[in-house]
Design a protein around this motif. Structure first.
Motif, PDB file in Angstrom:
ATOM      1  N   UNK A   7       0.823  -1.210   0.000  1.00 51.84           N
ATOM      2  CA  UNK A   7       0.000   0.000   0.000  1.00 51.84           C
ATOM      3  C   UNK A   7       0.858   1.260   0.000  1.00 51.84           C
ATOM      4  N   UNK A   8       1.890   1.290   0.824  1.00 52.88           N
ATOM      5  CA  UNK A   8       2.739   2.481   0.874  1.00 52.88           C
ATOM      6  C   UNK A   8       3.534   2.650  -0.418  1.00 52.88           C
ATOM      7  N   UNK A   9       4.026   1.561  -0.993  1.00 53.79           N
ATOM      8  CA  UNK A   9       4.809   1.662  -2.225  1.00 53.79           C
ATOM      9  C   UNK A   9       3.952   2.118  -3.400  1.00 53.79           C
ATOM     10  N   UNK A  10       2.698   1.685  -3.448  1.00 52.58           N
ATOM     11  CA  UNK A  10       1.804   2.124  -4.522  1.00 52.58           C
ATOM     12  C   UNK A  10       1.589   3.638  -4.445  1.00 52.58           C
ATOM     13  N   UNK A  11       1.402   4.138  -3.239  1.00 56.14           N
ATOM     14  CA  UNK A  11       1.185   5.583  -3.096  1.00 56.14           C
ATOM     15  C   UNK A  11       2.418   6.375  -3.530  1.00 56.14           C
ATOM     16  N   UNK A  12       3.574   6.014  -3.001  1.00 55.42           N
ATOM     17  CA  UNK A  12       4.777   6.781  -3.303  1.00 55.42           C
ATOM     18  C   UNK A  12       5.178   6.646  -4.765  1.00 55.42           C
ATOM     19  N   UNK A  13       4.937   5.490  -5.371  1.00 52.05           N
ATOM     20  CA  UNK A  13       5.242   5.337  -6.792  1.00 52.05           C
ATOM     21  C   UNK A  13       4.328   6.210  -7.644  1.00 52.05           C
ATOM     22  N   UNK A  14       3.109   6.433  -7.199  1.00 50.34           N
ATOM     23  CA  UNK A  14       2.222   7.316  -7.941  1.00 50.34           C
ATOM     24  C   UNK A  14       2.608   8.773  -7.828  1.00 50.34           C
ATOM     25  N   UNK A  15       3.306   9.147  -6.750  1.00 50.78           N
ATOM     26  CA  UNK A  15       3.711  10.532  -6.550  1.00 50.78           C
ATOM     27  C   UNK A  15       4.963  10.864  -7.345  1.00 50.78           C
ATOM     28  N   UNK A  16       5.891   9.908  -7.451  1.00 50.59           N
ATOM     29  CA  UNK A  16       7.187  10.184  -8.066  1.00 50.59           C
ATOM     30  C   UNK A  16       7.617   8.992  -8.922  1.00 50.59           C
ATOM     31  N   UNK A  17       8.035   9.263 -10.152  1.00 50.37           N
ATOM     32  CA  UNK A  17       8.428   8.201 -11.076  1.00 50.37           C
ATOM     33  C   UNK A  17       9.613   7.419 -10.526  1.00 50.37           C
ATOM     34  N   UNK A  18      10.522   8.089  -9.868  1.00 49.13           N
ATOM     35  CA  UNK A  18      11.725   7.423  -9.379  1.00 49.13           C
ATOM     36  C   UNK A  18      11.398   6.324  -8.374  1.00 49.13           C
ATOM     37  N   UNK A  19      10.327   6.503  -7.596  1.00 55.99           N
ATOM     38  CA  UNK A  19       9.972   5.530  -6.577  1.00 55.99           C
ATOM     39  C   UNK A  19       9.247   4.317  -7.147  1.00 55.99           C
ATOM     40  N   UNK A  20       9.097   4.257  -8.461  1.00 54.13           N
ATOM     41  CA  UNK A  20       8.644   3.021  -9.083  1.00 54.13           C
ATOM     42  C   UNK A  20       9.607   1.880  -8.761  1.00 54.13           C
ATOM     43  N   UNK A  21      10.841   2.250  -8.467  1.00 56.77           N
ATOM     44  CA  UNK A  21      11.858   1.261  -8.139  1.00 56.77           C
ATOM     45  C   UNK A  21      11.533   0.521  -6.841  1.00 56.77           C
ATOM     46  N   UNK A  22      10.930   1.190  -5.872  1.00 61.57           N
ATOM     47  CA  UNK A  22      10.564   0.527  -4.617  1.00 61.57           C
ATOM     48  C   UNK A  22       9.269  -0.264  -4.744  1.00 61.57           C
ATOM     49  N   UNK A  23       8.435   0.085  -5.714  1.00 60.70           N
ATOM     50  CA  UNK A  23       7.184  -0.654  -5.923  1.00 60.70           C
ATOM     51  C   UNK A  23       7.432  -1.968  -6.652  1.00 60.70           C
ATOM     52  N   UNK A  24       8.390  -2.002  -7.555  1.00 56.31           N
ATOM     53  CA  UNK A  24       8.608  -3.175  -8.396  1.00 56.31           C
ATOM     54  C   UNK A  24       8.817  -4.462  -7.606  1.00 56.31           C
ATOM     55  N   UNK A  25       9.641  -4.515  -6.544  1.00 57.68           N
ATOM     56  CA  UNK A  25       9.823  -5.789  -5.832  1.00 57.68           C
ATOM     57  C   UNK A  25       8.553  -6.346  -5.235  1.00 57.68           C
ATOM     58  N   UNK A  26       7.739  -5.511  -4.593  1.00 56.10           N
ATOM     59  CA  UNK A  26       6.521  -6.031  -3.961  1.00 56.10           C
ATOM     60  C   UNK A  26       5.504  -6.438  -5.014  1.00 56.10           C
ATOM     61  N   UNK A  27       5.498  -5.797  -6.168  1.00 58.08           N
ATOM     62  CA  UNK A  27       4.615  -6.221  -7.254  1.00 58.08           C
ATOM     63  C   UNK A  27       5.028  -7.597  -7.749  1.00 58.08           C
ATOM     64  N   UNK A  28       6.326  -7.821  -7.887  1.00 54.07           N
ATOM     65  CA  UNK A  28       6.798  -9.149  -8.313  1.00 54.07           C
ATOM     66  C   UNK A  28       6.423 -10.214  -7.293  1.00 54.07           C
ATOM     67  N   UNK A  29       6.537  -9.909  -6.010  1.00 52.91           N
ATOM     68  CA  UNK A  29       6.225 -10.885  -4.966  1.00 52.91           C
ATOM     69  C   UNK A  29       4.744 -11.230  -4.977  1.00 52.91           C
ATOM     70  N   UNK A  30       3.877 -10.228  -4.975  1.00 52.31           N
ATOM     71  CA  UNK A  30       2.436 -10.497  -4.905  1.00 52.31           C
ATOM     72  C   UNK A  30       1.905 -11.072  -6.217  1.00 52.31           C
ATOM     73  N   UNK A  31       2.451 -10.658  -7.351  1.00 47.31           N
ATOM     74  CA  UNK A  31       2.046 -11.259  -8.620  1.00 47.31           C
ATOM     75  C   UNK A  31       2.446 -12.726  -8.671  1.00 47.31           C
ATOM     76  N   UNK A  32       3.618 -13.054  -8.124  1.00 51.45           N
ATOM     77  CA  UNK A  32       4.041 -14.455  -8.071  1.00 51.45           C
ATOM     78  C   UNK A  32       3.109 -15.273  -7.188  1.00 51.45           C
ATOM     79  N   UNK A  33       2.653 -14.705  -6.084  1.00 50.00           N
ATOM     80  CA  UNK A  33       1.707 -15.409  -5.205  1.00 50.00           C
ATOM     81  C   UNK A  33       0.392 -15.658  -5.936  1.00 50.00           C
ATOM     82  N   UNK A  34      -0.096 -14.648  -6.655  1.00 45.53           N
ATOM     83  CA  UNK A  34      -1.363 -14.806  -7.379  1.00 45.53           C
ATOM     84  C   UNK A  34      -1.256 -15.878  -8.456  1.00 45.53           C
ATOM     85  N   UNK A  35      -0.203 -15.859  -9.248  1.00 47.79           N
ATOM     86  CA  UNK A  35      -0.055 -16.839 -10.326  1.00 47.79           C
ATOM     87  C   UNK A  35       0.194 -18.232  -9.753  1.00 47.79           C
ATOM     88  N   UNK A  36       0.980 -18.322  -8.681  1.00 49.64           N
ATOM     89  CA  UNK A  36       1.219 -19.626  -8.056  1.00 49.64           C
ATOM     90  C   UNK A  36      -0.062 -20.216  -7.488  1.00 49.64           C
TER      91      UNK A  36
END
Length: 832
Positions: free
Chosen positions: A446-475
């Motif tokens: 939740x926090x990474x989604x907010x900060x990534x929406x505010x600043x393009x550079x913080x997309x870097x902190x959102x990417x790991x948690x997206x990979x983790x949760x997407x892997x859980x969903x597909x698994x």
């Protein structure tokens, strides 16, 4: 004994179903008889059960070994894919440092390797921020340099001579493999190893992470994302075990993160938030207490060992949330301790007032210390995370950076592709099956989604948690649809048929004895609908094929984005002809090489701050401002010089001892990142420090347009930046379809073609006019003054009064001066 043999004969067939039933049956048979039991055929049942156990154990061991080998192979391939996919820039161009900031990092690393660690910490860089200079050791995160220096030292100790530049180029791809391993461990702790393997594969090739970790992108984020994920992995291990060892390991990993990147503030705020939410959810345990207490104490002490950080963990507002959580946790643990000595009513009262009072006192204490100046308030960079318009109004230098702009939906899809769609499903699966560690990943998401929406550079902190949760969903989806339930159906059908046969036999026996009683209603066998079975199998096949297609599309997208968008070094440009051939534009390095070879060693170059690190790194010349941007007033002075006319700019350049001026112009080749497109930010930054001299409205037309043609503002057409970019450009005709002086970047014919310089002269222009360098002229020679005749100095001393200031000797204003003439002789005197 007969009864026992019957019991054994009935139980033996059921023991072949699972090893668990074997373990439950064998003690039962041993308790019934001290001797070995035999079935009707005379076989040793215990021996048969031992052989079955051995076979089952062997099968389990073999399957575990196969799974371990398969997991190792997948992780190895994920690391290899992550490393290989980041080498497009090296293959297509060469092994070179990219962008702007990496050039300073490389220069600092080279100084560290050449002069040692302690000299690096005390290094004063006189070539930066002239005439101020910069203390590098106290203004940089040294983790990146120390990591590269350590690798260089290890390779050199085993007689492998590798240039430090090559280590810097390949460091980020190397750490991408370690990041994949950290993602596997984190996801395994949250869900299962299957999801962990998917997460490792995702983060190895996802564009959101590759954008900062390609070969040549020697920046802090290349190693910081590994430190971030590894710290979170160790924190979850500490939360699950409550061990001091895991908490201490978390503090050590946090220390490495602090030394590598300023984004460590995200860790020191997210972990305390996790602890606070667990307390609010009533999930307090001494595992949490031990883990956070050890982590906070050791982590804070270690973080203060970094010179650039110093006492910030105890004296800045960004770290006060962690300190407040630590105090609150101690109070909570104390109340839990005294709970055994109080009644329920007394404990409720004490708990309410204790927690409320501790939180209130902590908050008021932080406010008071901030008011008194002992705790620094929130910085402008953090205010810009909560108010997207704050930086543009108050700190335009932050808003001028493209990576500080809000993120668009296109950027989300471009950097995450299908992971952005499967990420919410994984978040929902985690919420449905909540526990202590999954609360952490929810808060992270939740926090990474907010900060990534505010600043393009913080997309870097959102990417790991997206990979983790997407892997859980597909698994989770594959686990549901890849299970083959046909054997279970056959087994269930066999058991039902046996039951039916037994019911028929019982009914026949009972019908013979009790003919006058109604028999049991026989169950009617219903055959399963074949259409439903086909629909279920078809649905599974469709879902599996859809998932495979999406994953293939994701892999293709990642490869294309990495190859075309994120693997082009900014200092070497490439264009493609109609036939597919490629043209290399190497204007930047040509210009910097010219500066290095044709200017004095101590020559001072004025440019916009974007190019400061490159000039110092490649040309080895002194710059006025660079990408550190620590002194806003100095940058504003350079912006004022660029925005003023030539005469006013010359005064500033003389004050700063400028020898050369460098500008970037893209009007010839259509390069959109030139200084004309950045010019308004120079004006805004200069206006913030010099509002009386520079006004942004003066550079717009009456209609509020920023134009470089004849309709442009006269202030713009005569400023120094405009004249340096378009000097002699009005004489150039690019093709027969456009008039002379046609700017391809802005698609307009320039308005001022007759440009002449009084205080500057053109020194160098690159082949494609991308880099232009001007030399600052010296002052014109003055006309020699006519020497005056020396008057004879009077030997008469001046009168000096010895009276006080109140009783000074007076004098008459405008006293008439009497000139003495010669006496004329009379005629009588002449005759005598």
């Amino acid at each position: 004994m007969a009864a026992n043999s019957d019991q054994l004969q009935y139980d033996v067939p059921s023991t072949n179903n699972s090893s668990l039933e074997l373990q439950q049956l064998s003690p039962l048979s041993k308790t019934n008889n001290s001797d070995h039991e035999h079935n009707l055929d005379g076989r040793d049942i215990t021996a048969e059960m031992d052989e079955g156990d051995q076979k089952k154990a062997g099968a389990v061991a073999n399957s575990g070994a196969v799974k371990g080998l398969l997991a190792f192979a997948i992780l190895f391939l994920a690391c290899l894919a992550g490393f290989s996919s980041r080498l497009f820039a090296v293959i297509r161009f060469e092994s070179i440092i990219h962008e702007f900031d990496p050039w300073f990092n490389y220069r600092a690393t080279h100084h560290l390797v050449s002069n040692g660690f302690y000299n690096f910490l005390n290094w004063f860089d006189e070539r930066a921020w002239y005439p101020l200079g910069r203390i590098v050791g106290g203004t940089v995160y040294p983790g990146l340099m120390v990591t590269s220096g350590a690798i260089h030292f290890i390779l050199k100790s085993v007689n492998l001579e590798v240039h430090i530049r090559d280590i810097c180029v390949f460091l980020a791809p190397l750490f991408s493999g370690l990041t994949a391993l950290a993602a596997y461990g984190l996801t395994t702790e949250l869900w299962n190893p299957s999801a962990g393997l998917l997460a490792a594969c995702f983060i190895a090739i996802v564009p959101g992470y590759i954008s900062r970790s390609v070969a040549g992108s020697y920046d802090n984020e290349g190693i910081a994302i590994f430190a971030l994920l590894f710290t979170y992995f160790l924190w979850l291990k500490a939360v699950k075990s409550g061990g001091v060892m895991w908490a201490a390991a978390t503090a050590l990993s946090y220390f490495y993160m602090v030394s590598a990147w300023g984004g460590y503030v995200f860790i020191i705020n997210l972990i305390p938030l996790h602890v606070c939410v667990l307390l609010l959810m009533g999930r307090f345990s001494y595992r949490i207490y031990t883990s956070f207490s050890v982590f906070y104490i050791l982590g804070t002490i270690l973080a203060m060992q970094v010179p650039f950080v110093g006492f910030q963990p105890v004296r800045t507002s960004e770290h006060m949330a962690a300190a407040g959580t630590f105090v609150l946790l101690q109070a909570f643990a104390f109340l839990k301790y005294v709970q055994n000595y109080l009644t329920k009513q007394e404990f409720r009262s004490l708990f309410f007032f204790g927690v409320t009072g501790t939180a209130g006192i902590t908050f008021l204490g932080v406010v008071f210390l901030t008011y008194m100046g002992y705790v620094a308030p929130w910085s402008g960079r953090f205010y810009s995370l909560y108010d997207t318009g704050y930086a543009k109004i108050h700190i335009p230098i932050i808003a001028s950076v493209s990576e500080h702009q809000p993120t668009t939906w296109v950027s989300f899809f471009f950097d995450l592709h299908i992971l952005s769609c499967t990420f919410p499903a994984g978040l929902w699966f985690v919420i449905k099956d909540i526990n202590d560690e999954r609360v952490f990943i929810i808060l992270y998401a939740l926090s990474a989604v907010y900060f990534a929406g505010v600043m393009v550079r913080l997309m870097l902190t959102l990417t790991p948690v997206v990979c983790v949760l997407a892997a859980i969903a597909i698994s989770k989806t594959l686990d549901e649809f890849l299970v083959d339930d046909a054997p279970n159906k056959k087994k269930a059908d066999g058991e039902d048929s046996d039951d039916y046969e037994e019911d028929d036999e019982e009914r026949e026996k009972k019908s013979k004895k009790l003919y006058d009683k109604a028999g049991k209603i026989r169950k009617i066998k219903t055959e399963p609908d074949k259409d439903k079975e086909n629909l279920g199998s078809n649905l599974k096949g469709f879902v599996i094929m859809a998932m495979v297609m999406l994953l293939m599309m994701f892999a293709v997208h990642c490869t294309w984005v990495t190859s075309n968008a994120y693997s082009s070094p900014s200092i070497v440009l490439a264009t493609y002809n109609h036939d597919g051939s490629r043209n290399i534009l190497d204007d930047f390095r040509e210009a910097y090489y010219w500066l290095r070879q044709n200017t004095g060693e101590h020559a001072r170059v004025m440019s916009w701050w974007d190019y400061g690190y490159q000039i110092a790194g490649m040309a080895n010349r002194t710059t006025l401002v660079d990408n550190n941007t620590w002194n806003n007033s100095h940058i504003a002075l350079v912006g004022k010089a660029m925005s003023s006319n030539e005469t006013e700019a010359y005064k500033i350049m003389r004050e700063l001892d400028v020898d050369y001026v460098l500008v970037i112009f893209g009007g010839v080749i259509g390069y959109s990142g030139d200084d004309i497109n950045k010019f308004l930010w120079m004006v805004r930054i200069a206006e913030g420090e010099h509002p009386k001299d520079i006004r942004e409205s003066d550079y717009f037309t009456a209609n509020g347009e920023f134009r470089v043609d004849r309709a442009g503002s006269p202030t713009l057409l005569n400023c120094l930046m405009y004249k340096m970019c378009y000097y002699r450009f009005g004489e150039m005709q690019l093709d027969f379809r456009t008039p002379p002086g046609y700017d391809r970047t802005r698609s307009a014919e320039i308005g001022n073609k007759d440009i002449e310089f009084q205080h500057l002269e053109e020194a160098y222009t690159s082949e494609h006019w991308l880099v232009r360098i001007y030399r600052v002229k010296d002052l014109d020679n003055r006309v020699a003054a006519v020497p005056k005749e020396n008057k004879k100095e009077s030997t008469k001393k001046k009168f000096v009064s010895k009276k006080t200031s109140r009783r000074k000797r007076g004098f008459i204003k405008k006293k008439p001066v009497v000139k003495k003439g010669k006496r004329t002789r009379t005629k009588k005197q002449r005759s005598k």
